[in-house]
Design a protein around this motif. Structure first.
Motif, PDB file in Angstrom:
ATOM      1  N   CYS A  11       0.846  -1.184   0.000  1.00 53.17           N
ATOM      2  CA  CYS A  11       0.000   0.000   0.000  1.00 53.17           C
ATOM      3  C   CYS A  11       0.885   1.239   0.000  1.00 53.17           C
ATOM      4  O   CYS A  11       2.085   1.166   0.290  1.00 53.17           O
ATOM      5  CB  CYS A  11      -0.926   0.004   1.215  1.00 53.17           C
ATOM      6  N   LEU A  47      -2.793  -1.380  -2.767  1.00 51.28           N
ATOM      7  CA  LEU A  47      -3.673  -0.248  -2.491  1.00 51.28           C
ATOM      8  C   LEU A  47      -2.863   1.029  -2.681  1.00 51.28           C
ATOM      9  O   LEU A  47      -1.858   1.226  -2.004  1.00 51.28           O
ATOM     10  CB  LEU A  47      -4.206  -0.332  -1.058  1.00 51.28           C
ATOM     11  N   GLU A  90      -3.038   5.383  -3.092  1.00 48.31           N
ATOM     12  CA  GLU A  90      -3.825   6.606  -2.876  1.00 48.31           C
ATOM     13  C   GLU A  90      -3.144   7.780  -3.558  1.00 48.31           C
ATOM     14  O   GLU A  90      -1.916   7.881  -3.556  1.00 48.31           O
ATOM     15  CB  GLU A  90      -3.946   6.879  -1.368  1.00 48.31           C
ATOM     16  N   TYR A 133     -16.459   8.469   5.129  1.00 50.62           N
ATOM     17  CA  TYR A 133     -15.756   7.291   5.651  1.00 50.62           C
ATOM     18  C   TYR A 133     -15.090   7.609   6.988  1.00 50.62           C
ATOM     19  O   TYR A 133     -13.964   7.210   7.255  1.00 50.62           O
ATOM     20  CB  TYR A 133     -14.729   6.799   4.624  1.00 50.62           C
ATOM     21  N   PHE A 173      -8.412   6.249  -5.020  1.00 46.86           N
ATOM     22  CA  PHE A 173      -7.890   5.006  -4.456  1.00 46.86           C
ATOM     23  C   PHE A 173      -7.942   3.935  -5.544  1.00 46.86           C
ATOM     24  O   PHE A 173      -8.990   3.728  -6.168  1.00 46.86           O
ATOM     25  CB  PHE A 173      -8.694   4.561  -3.235  1.00 46.86           C
ATOM     26  N   ILE A 213      -7.310  -0.028  -6.033  1.00 44.75           N
ATOM     27  CA  ILE A 213      -7.124  -1.315  -5.350  1.00 44.75           C
ATOM     28  C   ILE A 213      -6.943  -2.374  -6.419  1.00 44.75           C
ATOM     29  O   ILE A 213      -7.763  -2.490  -7.341  1.00 44.75           O
ATOM     30  CB  ILE A 213      -8.332  -1.650  -4.463  1.00 44.75           C
ATOM     31  N   LEU A 248     -17.235  -0.789  -1.773  1.00 40.71           N
ATOM     32  CA  LEU A 248     -16.774   0.520  -1.323  1.00 40.71           C
ATOM     33  C   LEU A 248     -17.941   1.502  -1.219  1.00 40.71           C
ATOM     34  O   LEU A 248     -18.012   2.302  -0.293  1.00 40.71           O
ATOM     35  CB  LEU A 248     -15.720   1.065  -2.283  1.00 40.71           C
ATOM     36  N   THR A 291     -11.396   1.781   6.873  1.00 42.14           N
ATOM     37  CA  THR A 291     -12.590   1.305   6.175  1.00 42.14           C
ATOM     38  C   THR A 291     -12.213   0.512   4.930  1.00 42.14           C
ATOM     39  O   THR A 291     -12.745  -0.582   4.687  1.00 42.14           O
ATOM     40  CB  THR A 291     -13.484   2.492   5.782  1.00 42.14           C
ATOM     41  N   ILE A 292     -11.291   1.042   4.141  1.00 44.78           N
ATOM     42  CA  ILE A 292     -10.865   0.327   2.940  1.00 44.78           C
ATOM     43  C   ILE A 292     -10.200  -0.988   3.321  1.00 44.78           C
ATOM     44  O   ILE A 292     -10.405  -2.025   2.672  1.00 44.78           O
ATOM     45  CB  ILE A 292      -9.923   1.207   2.101  1.00 44.78           C
TER      46      ILE A 292
END
Length: 449
Positions: free
Chosen positions: A70, A109, A111, A146, A156, A158, A172, A335-336
């Motif tokens: 990530c 992941l 961002e 979120y 984001f 993923i 999501l 949350t993700i």
């Protein structure tokens, strides 16, 4: 799941993923002040290194065999608050993709700011990741929905090996709250929906919102709230003012009430209003800027998702402001992370998107009941597959055959599940203009119109 955090900064992404249940086995960042803050608050597993050094870092990460990589590559070259000229920092998005391709974790992941989606750097990175076999979910999420009291929109991405694109979009969306979180929600203090924990030191916070994690409980914590208890002085001033000023982007609004999210945090968020703004305020400000509270560094950190008590000492105030602004808000990352873990465990399946039922009725002659049955069978097959949506249809059917419980189903049921997946694949693979359910001629006429 074992995670490696790249461009880890002060630890927002790692904190959120740890809360979700990930094990952070290693983190990397090139900025020494951020590495020290990370080490002090998250753990000793952080290493200071320039991630452009692919030849050295790549084998190290691969040797760790993470389940997920990530990170948030630097966004300044893409940001709306910057010049939007792609340079060396934009190239680190490519470096992120290269490191993922070298280590080949099951998941990744990433961002970044929404503008990155249209950048040359992301186009190059995306091509690498797709060629390496990753299916991608690319979503622009607003942190205010979120668990973050901030209207912070971020891209984001993923990825999961072998998946179809968009495999996580519906979950999501389902994880969103019904309304955006406000600064009043964050404060909680003296606002009714709160509880009291006796502070360890004078002047520290004692009242906590029921919608946020409580501080560490001790034997002395369980005391009644004193009748004369006052919130932390900085929070009390903010509550009394009822509104706060943040330095706006360009010509944007500077004053907001407590009953709305803060704008996206930037390094200069907590600067006082300048004479130019005071002389020409935004027409939609709910009160004059000089009457609004100016946020403290602690409040800005909390708006960005850092908990009370995060240890920032040892860095300059400017560096702390930059670290806060750069961070991925921990509640959003959490949350993700929970969404990813739930899919990894096979606890969720993707929703059937679009007008599949209409297509079955109009293009394949299904009755309404038969179309509903086909959709139900797709969902049943997805549950047997643990939520997987394979990019390769042959691999998908092979995985279905090998799934626990499939062989014990009646032959007719097995055949129906295979057929439902094939139909859904056929619909997904059709050009979007033909998915509406119209006949080819009708679709052409619509496009011509």
């Amino acid at each position: 799941m074992r995670a490696v955090d790249l461009f880890a900064g002060a630890g927002g992404m790692s904190l959120g993923l740890k809360r979700a249940g990930f094990e952070i086995v290693q983190a990397y960042d090139s900025w020494e002040p951020a590495v020290e803050i990370y080490r002090r608050n998250v753990g000793p597993h952080v290493w200071q290194h320039d991630l452009k050094d692919i030849f050295r870092v790549g084998p190290m990460i691969a040797a760790l065999a993470p389940d997920i990589i990530c990170g948030g590559p630097p966004c300044q070259d893409f940001s709306a608050a910057g010049r939007r000229v792609e340079g060396e920092r934009a190239a680190l998005t490519r470096a992120f993709a290269m490191l993922v391709c070298i280590a080949r974790p099951r998941w990744f992941l990433m961002e970044n700011v929404p503008q990155a989606a249209k950048s040359t750097a992301w186009a190059d990175a995306r091509a690498m990741l797709v060629k390496a076999g990753y299916g991608l979910t690319e979503s622009k999420l607003n942190a205010a929905f979120y668990g973050v009291p901030q209207a912070r929109k971020r891209l984001f991405v993923i990825g999961r090996l072998g998946e179809q694109d968009g495999f996580l979009e519906s979950v999501l969306v389902a994880a969103r709250s019904d309304r955006p979180m406000t600064v009043r929600d964050m404060l909680g203090d003296a606002l009714g929906d709160a509880f009291y924990v006796h502070p360890r030191h004078p002047g520290k916070r004692g009242v906590w919102s029921t919608d946020e994690p409580a501080p560490t409980m001790r034997g002395s914590s369980r005391r009644p709230m004193p009748a004369a208890y006052q919130p932390h002085p900085a929070d009390a001033a903010l509550i009394e003012a009822g509104a706060f000023f943040t330095r706006p982007y360009y010509e944007g609004r500077g004053v907001r009430t407590l009953d709305e999210p803060a704008p996206a945090v930037i390094r200069t968020t907590r600067e006082r209003p300048r004479p130019k703004y005071l002389a020409s305020p935004h027409p939609e400000d709910p009160m004059p800027a000089q009457q609004a509270a100016v946020l403290t560094q602690d409040q800005v950190a909390r708006i960005q998702g850092f908990p009370v008590g995060w240890r920032w000492e040892g860095s300059t105030s400017r560096d702390i402001d930059q670290m806060i602004a750069n961070a991925v808000p921990a509640p959003l990352a959490e949350t993700i992370g929970r969404v990813i873990l739930a899919r990894e465990a096979g606890e969720t399946i993707p929703e059937i998107q679009g007008r599949f039922g209409q297509w079955l009725r109009q293009r394949r002659g299904f009755s309404s009941a038969a179309a509903r049955n086909a959709k139900s069978r797709v969902n049943r097959a997805r549950r047997l597959l643990g939520g997987r949506t394979f990019a390769d249809p042959v691999a998908e059917l092979a995985a279905l055959e090998a799934a626990d419980g499939f062989a014990s189903l009646p032959p007719g049921t097995r055949s129906d599940l295979r057929a439902a997946l094939r139909l859904y694949r056929e619909w997904k693979d059709e050009p979007k203009g033909r998915r509406s359910g119209k006949s080819p001629a009708g679709a052409a006429a619509t496009l011509a119109a």
